[in-house]
Enzyme design. Structure first.
Site, PDB file in Angstrom:
ATOM      1  N   HIS A   7      33.458  12.636 -29.381  1.00  0.00           N
ATOM      2  CA  HIS A   7      32.689  13.864 -29.256  1.00  0.00           C
ATOM      3  C   HIS A   7      32.252  14.350 -30.640  1.00  0.00           C
ATOM      4  CE1 HIS A   7      31.843  18.147 -28.522  1.00  0.00           C
ATOM      5  NE2 HIS A   7      32.945  18.347 -29.294  1.00  0.00           N
ATOM      6  N   TYR A  23      27.826  23.809 -28.175  1.00  0.00           N
ATOM      7  CA  TYR A  23      28.779  25.057 -28.566  1.00  0.00           C
ATOM      8  C   TYR A  23      28.589  25.293 -30.026  1.00  0.00           C
ATOM      9  CZ  TYR A  23      32.811  21.963 -29.714  1.00  0.00           C
ATOM     10  OH  TYR A  23      33.387  20.956 -30.219  1.00  0.00           O
ATOM     11  N   ASP A  43      51.889  19.905   4.257  1.00  0.00           N
ATOM     12  CA  ASP A  43      51.739  20.266   5.655  1.00  0.00           C
ATOM     13  C   ASP A  43      51.727  18.713   6.174  1.00  0.00           C
ATOM     14  OD1 ASP A  43      49.215  20.228   5.316  1.00  0.00           O
ATOM     15  OD2 ASP A  43      48.916  21.436   7.063  1.00  0.00           O
TER      16      ASP A  43
END
Length: 829
Positions: free
Chosen positions: A243, A274, A563
């Site tokens: 990155h 960013y 379940d």
């Protein structure tokens, strides 16, 4: 039938501490995760903790050493949001030599497109659902917070004041020092070369400087995780990728800055970027470049690169050509960069999994060997706390099922699959991803025997667990003509079709065929099988062969692990309808010596035939009695439909008369064709998962992992009917006995306006304040309104609420359940 047998490993108790001692723990990796874990373990009294790393401490050269330190807590995942929130809370209390480990400068996500502005409204909804303070702000306010912005490019932003920046290496130092005071030791320059084991348990770690005996070993090795995993014989499904990150030259606009950072961390997700301050410079991270995968087995050691330009193993040389487009995008948003340039840059390596989530938990292949991998700084302390709780207390206190290493199917662990999906996760880090959006590769991977017939009918497939799952069929488009359905907004209309409404109504009015093959099936057999299942489930299984029981798997705290349906096919043989690989993993961990557990999913298939005309379709195909008297609800029998032997179970997830029909995979196509041909006179329709989701919500049928998890008890989830406290002891019984009145309940809501639709995870407001969140939702085509289930305080029917959907307040009302056919007359006819 073609089945893949798996002998149940014998339960191995946790090691008994030596007199006057605690379990011996070795943590591999002294990055922010390993240091956080040592701190959490020692805080809980496990003081015999050794943390090893190949590099020098406190910055041994992994991803922590170069991490930019961003912490944005808000995520579509409630689990990840909780991890990040704890990271902020914990690191906010730590400092080293008067320097804080966390800077609460806030976070600001901006939108430069209408689609992103809508997405920020959705993210604001996530924040409200998960308890994170945030607000949507106009472009002018974004400019105030980040003066370098070109306000004309921005539509607005989402501000989260509690977010900020972690000084990751300082956080390591602070936690390591605290752990050392409690007895832990940290050893740098120790390269792990092997994992020792005996009788299926880990016994120690071998390094180039000696061996360390251990009762528990935790791999917190970051992108070296697959390397450590191979030593232990454990698959670690993560892909390291590089990155890009750069720092600009000093900017005149930031001259005189004293603090390392004072403005919010800025995310420009429309261009995969960013920004954060470094005093008088700007740091820029980019996900916009081509994926740069890294082979973890080829990454050099610290000593091999210590004299190279990159100096640490996790940093690769900067490829300027990959960053060039991102630099232009940065200057477009921040005009002040036009007169500046890049001072330094690097390609930093960190980890991605096939679904973008961490991999944590204990391996069943090697008991006592734990993973805490693919964890970013953002979630580091939260993951460490969960793993420490798991190790010391036997379970994490928060739901972590979507991070559990047991969640992956075998096919999802192959190197090619991990590479394909890990790469895609990197590409989509800042993308706007719809909750139903399927991955593109590798597909198709797993298909049912009916796949060719489904394609002929124009099936629109989505994907889950590697399976191609029809969500609707274009062949049914004529049935949707003339249906009066509300128009959907662009978000709710994605991966949806009005054909789903036609298929749902056909199920209510005639008869439909559903492919239920992807649902997991386990066979449990042996002389102790009944006693074992009776012990680990909540309902009473003291019923003879030919019966089916809906029941729950609980943990010791009474939380719902899953379940399941349990069909007793013989005195000592049962078929379990399960939810995920984690169910099999859990059963295998607890099965006694003389009980076998086999996953029979891939060797079998299932067609569900549901609707008021289901018996008219099925009965003429068989000599067996499929009448209500001869084949009651929640019963099972072996039968023959035409030339095909089947195991038929009278169950219905749609709330209509019908059967689930199982056969071996080689006979699956013949079963489909037999049913399809016989059904033509009855107007049979092939139907998909989109219709089924609507039908099951109208009936109030829960979906584990969405509507309830191990954070919830049966009584909170409205599943008390599946618990038999008088049957004797079972896992979780003692906890249920101590439980008081539920303080929250899974609650049915009907949206007041027939035109409104929500999708799930939206916040629910009572008297103007957030009080819970939506778990599952779908338009109820029989009811003519959207149905939403939500976790809320106990409320009487008729209570008014509203659900926030993309910033809009949609009125809703608490409803009695089930909403459709409360007398169950349609199923039992």
């Amino acid at each position: 039938m073609s089945q893949s047998p798996a002998r149940a490993p014998r339960p191995t108790p946790r090691p008994t501490p030596r007199p006057g001692s605690r379990p011996r723990v070795v943590v591999i990796g002294a990055g922010v995760v390993g240091c956080s874990l040592a701190d959490e373990l020692t805080e809980r009294g496990w003081s015999d903790v050794t943390v090893l790393d190949q590099g020098p401490l406190p910055a041994p050269g992994g991803s922590t050493s170069h991490a930019p330190g961003l912490v944005f807590r808000t995520s579509p995942s409630r689990t990840l949001t909780g991890f990040a929130a704890y990271t902020v809370e914990k690191f906010g209390t730590l400092e080293v030599d008067g320097v804080p480990c966390f800077q609460p400068v806030g976070g600001l996500e901006i939108a430069t497109t209408g689609e992103r502005w809508a997405e920020l409204h959705r993210r604001a909804g996530f924040a409200a659902s998960w308890g994170i303070r945030g607000e949507l702000v106009p472009a002018g306010r974004c400019k105030e917070l980040w003066p370098l912005l070109d306000e004309r490019k921005v539509l607005g932003g989402f501000l989260t004041p509690g977010d900020g920046l972690v000084r990751a290496v300082l956080a390591c130092r602070a936690q390591a020092a605290r752990a050392e005071r409690r007895g832990a030791r940290f050893l740098g320059r120790h390269t792990v070369t092997g994992i020792e084991r005996a009788d299926g348990r880990v016994t120690g770690v071998v390094t180039d400087r000696g061996a360390f005996p251990a009762d528990h070993v935790v791999s917190a090795a970051g992108f070296w995780g697959p390397v450590v995993g191979r030593m232990a014989g454990v698959d670690v499904p993560l892909l390291p990728l590089a990155h890009q990150y750069v720092r600009t030259r000093p900017l005149p606009e930031l001259a005189g800055a004293r603090a390392e950072a004072s403005r919010p961390v800025l995310r420009f997700q429309d261009r995969d970027l960013y920004f954060r301050e470094h005093t008088d410079r700007i740091g820029i991270g980019s996900y916009a470049h081509r994926p740069l995968p890294v082979d973890p087995f080829a990454v050099p050691s610290y000593d091999e690169v210590s004299t190279s330009p990159t100096r640490i193993p996790s940093v690769l040389p900067f490829t300027a050509e990959d960053f060039a487009p991102s630099w232009e995008d940065s200057r477009w948003l921040l005009p002040a960069l036009a007169g500046s340039g890049i001072d330094e840059g690097f390609n930093g390596v960190f980890s991605f999994t096939p679904d973008g989530l961490p991999v944590i938990g204990e391996s069943r292949a090697l008991r006592g060997f734990w993973l805490a991998e693919a964890v970013w700084v953002t979630h580091s302390a939260g993951v460490a706390r969960a793993v420490a709780e798991w190790m010391v207390e036997g379970r994490p206190r928060a739901d972590v099922h979507d991070c559990d290493l047991a969640r992956f199917e075998d096919v999802q662990r192959t190197p090619a699959y991990v590479a394909d999906r890990g790469t895609q996760q990197f590409i989509e880090v800042y993308d706007i991803v719809h909750p139903l959006q399927p991955m593109e590769r590798p597909r198709p991977l797993r298909v049912s025997p009916f796949h060719s017939r489904q394609r002929e009918l124009g099936a629109r497939f989505l994907e889950g667990g590697g399976w191609e799952r029809p969500h609707w069929y274009e062949a049914n488009a004529p049935l949707a003509e003339g249906l009066a359905l509300p128009e959907r907004d662009g978000w709710a209309a994605r991966h949806w079709s009005p054909i789903a409404a036609a298929e749902a109504l056909a199920t209510r009015e005639r008869v439909t065929m559903y492919d239920m093959t992807p649902l997991r099936r386990l066979e449990v057999s042996g002389p102790a099988a009944w006693a074992f299942l009776q012990r680990v489930t909540t309902n009473d299984l003291a019923r003879g062969p030919g019966t089916v029981t809906y029941t729950l798997l609980l943990d010791e705290s009474g939380g719902i692990r899953s379940d399941v349906t349990v069909a007793r096919l013989a005195d000592d043989r049962f078929q379990i309808g399960a939810n995920s690989p984690a169910d099999e993993d859990w059963l295998l961990r607890h099965a006694p010596e003389d009980t076998d557990i086999r996953d029979i999913t891939s060797g079998t298939c299932c067609v569900a035939v549901w609707g008021p005309l289901a018996r008219d379709l099925v009965q003429p195909l068989t000599r067996d009695d499929f009448s209500h008297r001869g084949f009651g609800y929640f019963r099972a029998k072996r039968a023959h439909l035409g030339h095909v032997p089947v195991t038929a179970m009278r169950l219905s997830y749609a709330g209509e008369l019908g059967w689930e029909l199982y056969t071996s995979a080689d006979l699956g196509l013949r079963l489909w064709d037999t049913l399809w041909e016989a059904g033509q006179r009855h107007g049979v329709v092939a139907a998909g998962r989109s219709a089924l989701n609507s039908l099951r919500l109208e009936k109030g049928y829960r979906a584990w992992g969405h509507d309830m998890t191990d954070e919830h008890t049966p009584y909170e989830a409205g599943l008390g009917f599946a618990v038999r406290m008088d049957k004797g002891d079972f896992v979780g019984r003692a906890a249920l006995e101590k439980a008081g009145e539920p303080r929250r309940r899974l609650t049915a809501l009907l949206l007041d306006d027939p035109a409104d639709v929500v999708l799930g995870k939206e916040p629910v407001y009572l008297d103007g304040a957030p009080a819970g969140y939506v778990t599952s939702a779908s338009y109820g085509y029989t009811l003519g309104r959207c149905v939403a289930y939500a976790w809320l305080p106990p409320l009487p029917a008729g209570t008014a609420a509203h659900i926030e959907y993309f910033g809009r307040a949609l009125p809703a009302t608490v409803a009695e359940e089930p909403l459709f056919d409360p007398g169950m007359s349609r199923i039992r006819r």
